[in-house]
Design a protein around this motif. Sequence first.
Motif, PDB file in Angstrom:
ATOM      1  N   LYS A  27     -47.095 -66.298  -1.207  1.00  0.00           N
ATOM      2  CA  LYS A  27     -47.703 -65.209  -1.976  1.00  0.00           C
ATOM      3  C   LYS A  27     -46.591 -64.369  -2.584  1.00  0.00           C
ATOM      4  N   VAL A  28     -46.640 -64.191  -3.892  1.00  0.00           N
ATOM      5  CA  VAL A  28     -45.677 -63.336  -4.597  1.00  0.00           C
ATOM      6  C   VAL A  28     -46.373 -62.017  -4.901  1.00  0.00           C
ATOM      7  N   ARG A  29     -45.801 -60.913  -4.419  1.00  0.00           N
ATOM      8  CA  ARG A  29     -46.437 -59.598  -4.532  1.00  0.00           C
ATOM      9  C   ARG A  29     -45.561 -58.639  -5.344  1.00  0.00           C
ATOM     10  N   TYR A  30     -46.195 -58.016  -6.352  1.00  0.00           N
ATOM     11  CA  TYR A  30     -45.523 -56.995  -7.166  1.00  0.00           C
ATOM     12  C   TYR A  30     -46.105 -55.626  -6.818  1.00  0.00           C
ATOM     13  N   GLY A  31     -45.251 -54.616  -6.836  1.00  0.00           N
ATOM     14  CA  GLY A  31     -45.741 -53.270  -6.584  1.00  0.00           C
ATOM     15  C   GLY A  31     -44.645 -52.239  -6.727  1.00  0.00           C
ATOM     16  N   VAL A  32     -44.883 -51.043  -6.197  1.00  0.00           N
ATOM     17  CA  VAL A  32     -43.877 -49.981  -6.213  1.00  0.00           C
ATOM     18  C   VAL A  32     -43.710 -49.424  -4.813  1.00  0.00           C
ATOM     19  N   ASP A  33     -42.524 -48.937  -4.543  1.00  0.00           N
ATOM     20  CA  ASP A  33     -42.212 -48.274  -3.280  1.00  0.00           C
ATOM     21  C   ASP A  33     -41.969 -46.807  -3.602  1.00  0.00           C
ATOM     22  N   LEU A  34     -42.916 -45.951  -3.240  1.00  0.00           N
ATOM     23  CA  LEU A  34     -42.805 -44.530  -3.587  1.00  0.00           C
ATOM     24  C   LEU A  34     -41.686 -43.823  -2.841  1.00  0.00           C
ATOM     25  N   ALA A  35     -41.083 -44.497  -1.863  1.00  0.00           N
ATOM     26  CA  ALA A  35     -39.894 -43.930  -1.226  1.00  0.00           C
ATOM     27  C   ALA A  35     -38.735 -43.894  -2.225  1.00  0.00           C
ATOM     28  N   ARG A  36     -38.825 -44.700  -3.272  1.00  0.00           N
ATOM     29  CA  ARG A  36     -37.790 -44.735  -4.301  1.00  0.00           C
ATOM     30  C   ARG A  36     -38.094 -43.792  -5.466  1.00  0.00           C
ATOM     31  N   ALA A  37     -39.205 -43.065  -5.391  1.00  0.00           N
ATOM     32  CA  ALA A  37     -39.568 -42.151  -6.475  1.00  0.00           C
ATOM     33  C   ALA A  37     -38.659 -40.922  -6.481  1.00  0.00           C
ATOM     34  N   ASP A  38     -38.487 -40.323  -7.648  1.00  0.00           N
ATOM     35  CA  ASP A  38     -37.718 -39.084  -7.756  1.00  0.00           C
ATOM     36  C   ASP A  38     -38.397 -37.972  -6.954  1.00  0.00           C
ATOM     37  N   SER A  39     -37.632 -36.982  -6.577  1.00  0.00           N
ATOM     38  CA  SER A  39     -38.197 -35.869  -5.806  1.00  0.00           C
ATOM     39  C   SER A  39     -39.258 -35.108  -6.608  1.00  0.00           C
ATOM     40  N   ASN A  40     -39.116 -35.106  -7.920  1.00  0.00           N
ATOM     41  CA  ASN A  40     -40.084 -34.420  -8.790  1.00  0.00           C
ATOM     42  C   ASN A  40     -40.897 -35.435  -9.584  1.00  0.00           C
ATOM     43  N   TRP A  41     -41.350 -36.506  -8.915  1.00  0.00           N
ATOM     44  CA  TRP A  41     -42.058 -37.582  -9.614  1.00  0.00           C
ATOM     45  C   TRP A  41     -43.422 -37.143 -10.133  1.00  0.00           C
ATOM     46  N   VAL A  42     -43.955 -36.045  -9.593  1.00  0.00           N
ATOM     47  CA  VAL A  42     -45.215 -35.484 -10.087  1.00  0.00           C
ATOM     48  C   VAL A  42     -44.954 -34.070 -10.585  1.00  0.00           C
ATOM     49  N   VAL A  62     -50.953 -33.438 -15.823  1.00  0.00           N
ATOM     50  CA  VAL A  62     -50.021 -33.927 -14.810  1.00  0.00           C
ATOM     51  C   VAL A  62     -49.193 -35.071 -15.403  1.00  0.00           C
ATOM     52  N   ASP A  63     -47.892 -35.038 -15.111  1.00  0.00           N
ATOM     53  CA  ASP A  63     -46.974 -36.081 -15.550  1.00  0.00           C
ATOM     54  C   ASP A  63     -46.484 -36.816 -14.297  1.00  0.00           C
ATOM     55  N   VAL A  64     -46.706 -38.128 -14.255  1.00  0.00           N
ATOM     56  CA  VAL A  64     -46.376 -38.936 -13.078  1.00  0.00           C
ATOM     57  C   VAL A  64     -45.339 -39.996 -13.467  1.00  0.00           C
ATOM     58  N   LYS A  65     -44.164 -39.932 -12.824  1.00  0.00           N
ATOM     59  CA  LYS A  65     -43.110 -40.921 -13.087  1.00  0.00           C
ATOM     60  C   LYS A  65     -42.987 -41.838 -11.875  1.00  0.00           C
ATOM     61  N   LEU A  66     -43.358 -43.102 -12.075  1.00  0.00           N
ATOM     62  CA  LEU A  66     -43.313 -44.071 -10.976  1.00  0.00           C
ATOM     63  C   LEU A  66     -41.942 -44.736 -10.888  1.00  0.00           C
ATOM     64  N   PRO A  67     -41.557 -45.163  -9.687  1.00  0.00           N
ATOM     65  CA  PRO A  67     -40.330 -45.967  -9.559  1.00  0.00           C
ATOM     66  C   PRO A  67     -40.571 -47.351 -10.175  1.00  0.00           C
ATOM     67  N   PRO A  68     -39.523 -48.127 -10.401  1.00  0.00           N
ATOM     68  CA  PRO A  68     -39.687 -49.425 -11.071  1.00  0.00           C
ATOM     69  C   PRO A  68     -40.570 -50.396 -10.281  1.00  0.00           C
ATOM     70  N   ILE A  69     -41.290 -51.235 -11.019  1.00  0.00           N
ATOM     71  CA  ILE A  69     -42.028 -52.336 -10.391  1.00  0.00           C
ATOM     72  C   ILE A  69     -41.024 -53.289  -9.760  1.00  0.00           C
ATOM     73  N   GLN A  70     -41.349 -53.790  -8.562  1.00  0.00           N
ATOM     74  CA  GLN A  70     -40.437 -54.674  -7.870  1.00  0.00           C
ATOM     75  C   GLN A  70     -41.218 -55.728  -7.090  1.00  0.00           C
ATOM     76  N   LEU A  71     -40.502 -56.760  -6.617  1.00  0.00           N
ATOM     77  CA  LEU A  71     -41.094 -57.703  -5.683  1.00  0.00           C
ATOM     78  C   LEU A  71     -41.121 -57.038  -4.318  1.00  0.00           C
ATOM     79  N   LEU A  72     -42.267 -57.020  -3.678  1.00  0.00           N
ATOM     80  CA  LEU A  72     -42.402 -56.321  -2.403  1.00  0.00           C
ATOM     81  C   LEU A  72     -41.825 -57.130  -1.240  1.00  0.00           C
ATOM     82  N   ASP A  73     -41.648 -58.435  -1.465  1.00  0.00           N
ATOM     83  CA  ASP A  73     -41.063 -59.279  -0.423  1.00  0.00           C
ATOM     84  C   ASP A  73     -40.344 -60.432  -1.096  1.00  0.00           C
ATOM     85  N   GLU A  74     -39.088 -60.617  -0.766  1.00  0.00           N
ATOM     86  CA  GLU A  74     -38.302 -61.688  -1.371  1.00  0.00           C
ATOM     87  C   GLU A  74     -38.565 -63.047  -0.718  1.00  0.00           C
TER      88      GLU A  74
END
Length: 200
Positions: free
Chosen positions: A96-111, A118-130
């Motif tokens: 299973k190949v899974r794409y998503g975001v890890d909000l731990a990587r979001a900026d401190s002021n992402w919202v 409201v302005d929402v800046k998400l961290p980059p899309i990434q593979l959740l498991d290699e």
Amino acid sequence: MIYKSFNQQVVRPLTYLTIAVLVGTLIVVLYYTFTNNFEMRHVPRDERMSVTPMQIKSVQDVRIWEFLSIDDEELVSKTKKHLLKDAHLTRIYYGKVRYGVDLARADSNWVQMIGDTVDVKLPPIQLLDERFIDEARTETFFESGSWSHAEKEALYTEAQKQMRTRCVTKENEDTAKRNALQQFEKIFTAMGFMYVHVHF
């Protein structure tokens, strides 16, 4: 003559007074109507501004958000040459190949909230498991001869490579991005914001 004098002294002032009272009443009614409507228009905005930092934190605490999952299976074969009889090994790998975001990587002021926007800046899309392959589901389709652990690991590595080539594509990444934007827009719209801008 007497009638004309009475009309000038009594009737006309009464008429003017009546008109003034009616105009004043109309002004008061219009004022309260406008004021009430104005307040009604602003009730939703006040509600939208009641979003708390705890609500935003509850979204971030989920941390891993999955936006696209692709099930895949790969058939991998290997042959070893021997003097008397060749050895063959064919395995089916499921993953299973899974794409998503890890909000731990979001900026401190992402919202960023301003009124009903409201302005929402998400961290980059990434593979959740290699490591895509579910080893517990691996099946041996055909096996003859003897195979070492290292040789079987080489087959696993080949299956992982094939799965990456098939599933890790720009098209799938773009699909995951669209899903992320749509889902976060729904989340913050449900919180009461009228204008939601989600981006990476």
